[in-house]
Scaffold this active site. Structure first.
Site, PDB file in Angstrom:
ATOM      1  N   ARG A 173      41.486  17.181  50.846  1.00 55.07           N
ATOM      2  CA  ARG A 173      42.849  16.650  51.017  1.00 55.07           C
ATOM      3  C   ARG A 173      43.642  16.624  49.693  1.00 55.07           C
ATOM      4  O   ARG A 173      44.818  16.980  49.685  1.00 55.07           O
ATOM      5  CB  ARG A 173      42.789  15.260  51.654  1.00 55.07           C
ATOM      6  CG  ARG A 173      42.419  15.296  53.136  1.00 55.07           C
ATOM      7  CD  ARG A 173      42.362  13.903  53.726  1.00 55.07           C
ATOM      8  NE  ARG A 173      41.376  13.084  53.043  1.00 55.07           N
ATOM      9  CZ  ARG A 173      41.304  11.754  53.149  1.00 55.07           C
ATOM     10  NH1 ARG A 173      42.178  11.112  53.902  1.00 55.07           N
ATOM     11  NH2 ARG A 173      40.374  11.084  52.511  1.00 55.07           N
ATOM     12  N   ASN A 224      42.311  13.331  57.631  1.00 55.38           N
ATOM     13  CA  ASN A 224      41.028  13.634  58.254  1.00 55.38           C
ATOM     14  C   ASN A 224      41.043  13.167  59.698  1.00 55.38           C
ATOM     15  O   ASN A 224      41.650  12.141  60.020  1.00 55.38           O
ATOM     16  CB  ASN A 224      39.885  12.892  57.542  1.00 55.38           C
ATOM     17  CG  ASN A 224      39.502  13.521  56.216  1.00 55.38           C
ATOM     18  OD1 ASN A 224      39.817  14.675  55.972  1.00 55.38           O
ATOM     19  ND2 ASN A 224      38.841  12.756  55.374  1.00 55.38           N
TER      20      ASN A 224
END
Length: 823
Positions: free
Chosen positions: A35, A53
């Site tokens: 990320r 996520n």
């Protein structure tokens, strides 16, 4: 005014060119710094939106020009974090309301688990530098980690991979760690196990006898540093690592190694070694570029390396210096030889490098290798719990270095070797599991399948969405504690991956505990059960990892192992199969010979020698011609009339076409492990180590031991009877055992190669697949591969999964999948 209108017009025009996409990324993309990478690249490309996520992996919503999104996608694939792996990236236009004015990282979304769990990863160079940097707040912190390294599988309880779902949930982050955890520019951004001296797990040293430890006992920086001093003194220390507890001692101290063997009740099986750096390893072993790469990889497995010949000229004498609390111990020379008891009668050593900060700190002052073996009593699972370790290991270890972070999943060290230039995984565990194996074309949309694996070296397999997830190595299920651990790990995986099997695959052997458990699960949940033949599963596993499509032409599968349950309810172990994923036909086998005493024949190799000899000749003929030989005298002292009765009446003496038992028989004949083996494959391993390399390099075909090819039950049968006559004559002529061992390996490879070539020509087969535990034998694998290559035959071997029963579950799963697809 005109200028302002033009600016507005350009802005509106640019806005019209903007597109918004939903980008789904599947693979190993959680807990690996994915990320932050997305965030950094999105900002660099001028995108708005978010990344989060969820159960399927990573979800990105991004708005920008077509060009900027294309640039973002391209860079994302090129600049993937070190531990990340993108298996699939899909894009579609985002039609919902879009309220983002910048690019942000959003909270995780709970949904059905379809993402991957990353394997535990060895300490990255940045973290390693920090633990030795006096000015770093991670100086000498044994649990330092970041998104590029550290625990993953060993600490996770559920998906998504967030701190609350790991054993790190017990440790509240301090202000400094929280700041770094939330800093998107920091490599510890959302590193779930992040911690430091202030807020994280702590390691403590204690004595096995329960007595207190005082600083005056030895010079030390901290409890972790004290372990080095203890090892240098010859003590045995139990060390809690990332996936289990190990037992450690100085590998150059014969007394310490022997003490460890006696206490652990592991008398012959080789111990694994750990060394501070490659420089130390290279003093003892030959290390190729490929082996060096493996040792330094994020998986950091045990790598089997060729021993260097000892050079006594370079071994200086180190006088014994009495140690006092005020005199730090002198570090002996790194040239001290490794204890012969580390790997008895082997020409290889299994080395690994430190893979956690804890190990790096322990070995900082250690100028020689240490033994680092599983913390267990022989054959039991490795201990992972502090109290369990104190209870079970207190009579083995002198000291314990424990910590207060729970190990959720037991993960043994992986074992690999390099054959030719190809990696061969012998035990797939830490660093590799549970990274999925992408299935070949044709298996893209199979339903969820659970494959239970075998009895020995067990793994199980979850198959779904075109990929297979193999568990870490779990061990031999005949041990009650291992079977319990197997069931617990299976339940954990089923919950972690929310795997709801629509079919269960099992081995045909009715007495395997994995088979019985699979049947119970199938019956109780009304799930169809697919029974697979052992050697077909071996071949199918190798086909799958080599990416042969579902509809590929049949291969010639050569499966050689100890034994497996055959289609005729007999024991097989030397099979030539015309096979695809759906079915197989047995084309050839080795001559079935009695396993006198059943399972006893596995651990008493002389039984196999006697069975082979009486299968080839009458005992009277053997005694009259070769009665002067040591092996014949040895066998004549056994209760032969009773053994003959067992064979003739077929009492606990099943016939088996096992090549593994043939290796045992030859080894015992030349004096290797004649009376007994202490672990599976010991005789074959010691015979392989004994092979005369000069014979291998300068071999002439007229030196061959012959094999006969007969017809048995309408298939070809390889009969080793002629081999025994020639081998006994060599023994009479006092031929060196290493020469006999070399001749046997080469002759066996050539006999297998000749019949394989003939079968390929007759059945128009283009590919040969080699599988089964016997192919862990490097010499046999190299010799046979060379023969087949010279014959122009494409040959496939294992590299992602073990050729032994550790890869069996993958084969079971794809065979069941093929049947379901066809159905």
């Amino acid at each position: 005014m005109i200028y302002r209108c033009a600016s507005v017009f350009i802005y509106i025009f640019e806005l019209c060119k903007m597109t918004t996409e939903e980008i789904r990324v599947r693979g190993t993309v959680q807990g690996v710094g994915f990320r932050p990478t997305v965030y950094r690249l999105a900002k660099a490309c001028g995108l708005r939106g978010d990344v989060c996520n969820d159960g399927e992996g990573v979800l990105i919503r991004a708005s920008g020009t077509d060009e900027s999104i294309e640039e973002f996608i391209k860079r994302l694939q090129q600049e993937c974090p070190p531990l990340a792996r993108i298996n699939q990236l899909t894009r579609k236009r985002y039609e919902k309301e879009f309220l983002f004015h910048d690019f942000v990282i959003s909270h995780s979304i709970s949904s059905a688990a379809k993402t991957e769990i990353a394997p535990d990863a060895a300490t990255c160079p940045q973290c390693q530098a920090e633990i030795f940097d006096f000015y770093s707040r991670w100086y000498r912190y044994p649990f330092t980690n970041c998104t590029y390294c550290g625990p993953r599988l060993s600490i996770i309880r559920a998906i998504p991979y967030d701190r609350t779902h790991t054993s790190m949930a017990a440790f509240a982050m301090c202000a400094e760690c929280t700041k770094e955890y939330n800093d998107v520019e920091n490599r510890r951004f959302h590193a779930q196990p992040v911690a430091c001296h202030v807020c994280g797990p702590k390691a403590t040293l204690e004595r096995a006898d329960g007595k207190p430890i005082t600083a005056s006992m030895f010079s030390m920086l901290d409890d972790v540093d004290a372990v080095c001093t203890l090892l240098q003194r010859g003590e045995i220390v139990a060390i809690k690592g990332i996936g289990g507890i190990h037992l450690a001692c100085d590998a150059t101290n014969e007394t310490a190694v022997q003490k460890l063997r006696q206490r652990k009740q592991r008398y012959h099986k080789p111990f694994a070694l750990m060394a501070r750096d490659l420089e130390i390893i290279e003093k003892y072993c030959i290390v190729s570029d490929k082996e060096r790469e493996l040792l330094q990889s994020s998986a950091a497995p045990i790598v089997l390396l060729q021993k260097k010949e000892p050079n006594t000229k370079n071994t200086p004498h180190t006088p014994h210096t009495p140690h006092t609390p005020h005199t730090p111990p002198i570090s002996p020379s790194p040239h001290l030889p490794i204890s012969p008891s580390v790997a008895p009668k082997q020409n290889t050593l299994g080395f690994m490098l430190p893979y956690t900060p804890l190990h790096h700190l322990i070995l900082k002052r250690m100028n020689r290798p240490i033994v680092l073996t599983s913390g267990n009593i022989s054959d039991e699972p490795q201990c992972i719990d502090n109290d369990e370790a104190r209870e079970k290991l207190s009579k083995i270890a002198d000291y314990f270095l424990l910590h207060n972070r729970e190990i959720v999943n037991r993960v043994d060290d992986s074992v690999v070797r390099v054959v030719g230039d190809q990696v061969q995984i012998i035990r797939r565990a830490r660093g590799y599991a549970p990274a999925p194996i992408k299935l070949p074309p044709g298996f893209d949309h199979v339903p969820a399948i659970l494959a239970m694996g075998g009895e020995l070296k067990n793994t199980f397999c979850l198959l779904n969405d075109g990929q297979a997830i193999l568990s870490q190595h779990l061990g031999d299920l005949e041990n009650a504690a291992t079977f319990t651990a197997y069931q617990n790990t299976l339940n954990l995986y089923l919950n972690l991956f929310e795997h709801k099997p629509e079919a269960i695959a099992i081995d045909k052997h009715p007495e395997y505990l994995s088979t019985k458990l699979g049947q119970e699960l199938g019956f109780s949940n009304q799930i169809p059960i697919y029974s697979t033949q052992h050697h077909h599963a071996h071949i199918a596993a190798c086909m799958a990892e080599n990416h042969l499509p579902l509809d590929s032409s049949p291969v010639l599968g050569i499966a050689l192992d100890g034994l497996g349950y055959g289609e005729d309810n007999a024991l097989w172990g030397g099979e030539f199969l015309l096979a695809d994923y759906h079915q197989f036909q047995r084309l050839a086998t080795f001559k079935p010979v009695a396993m006198i005493g059943g399972e006893q024949a596995i651990y008493q190799p002389w039984r196999n020698t006697y069975a082979q000899l009486i299968s080839a000749f009458s005992w009277e003929e053997i005694s009259s011609q070769y009665g002067d030989l040591e092996i014949i005298k040895f066998l004549n002292n056994k209760p032969l009339p009773l053994l003959n009765q067992l064979v003739s009446k077929k009492i606990n003496s099943p016939l088996a076409s096992s090549v593994g038992r043939l290796f045992d028989a030859v080894a015992a004949a030349i004096g290797i492990c004649r009376e007994e083996c202490n672990y599976e494959g010991q005789a074959a391993m010691e015979m392989e180590a004994l092979v005369d390399r000069n014979i291998l390099n300068n071999y002439e075909e007229n030196q061959n031991y012959s094999f006969e090819i007969n017809i048995l039950d309408n298939i070809y049968c390889i009969d080793p009877s002629p081999l025994w006559q020639a081998l006994l004559k060599d023994l009479q002529q006092q031929t060196f055992p290493g020469v006999i061992a070399a001749k046997f390996h080469i002759s066996l490879a050539q006999a297998i190669g000749k019949i394989a070539t003939s079968l390929c020509q007759h059945h128009h087969i283009k590919t040969v697949v080699l599988s089964g535990g016997v192919f862990q034998n490097r010499i046999l694998l190299e010799q046979l591969s060379k023969y087949l290559k010279n014959s122009g035959i494409n040959t496939l071997t294992h590299s992602l999964t073990p050729c032994n029963d550790g890869g069996l579950s993958l084969g079971q799963a794809v065979i069941a999948a093929a049947k379901l697809i066809k159905k």
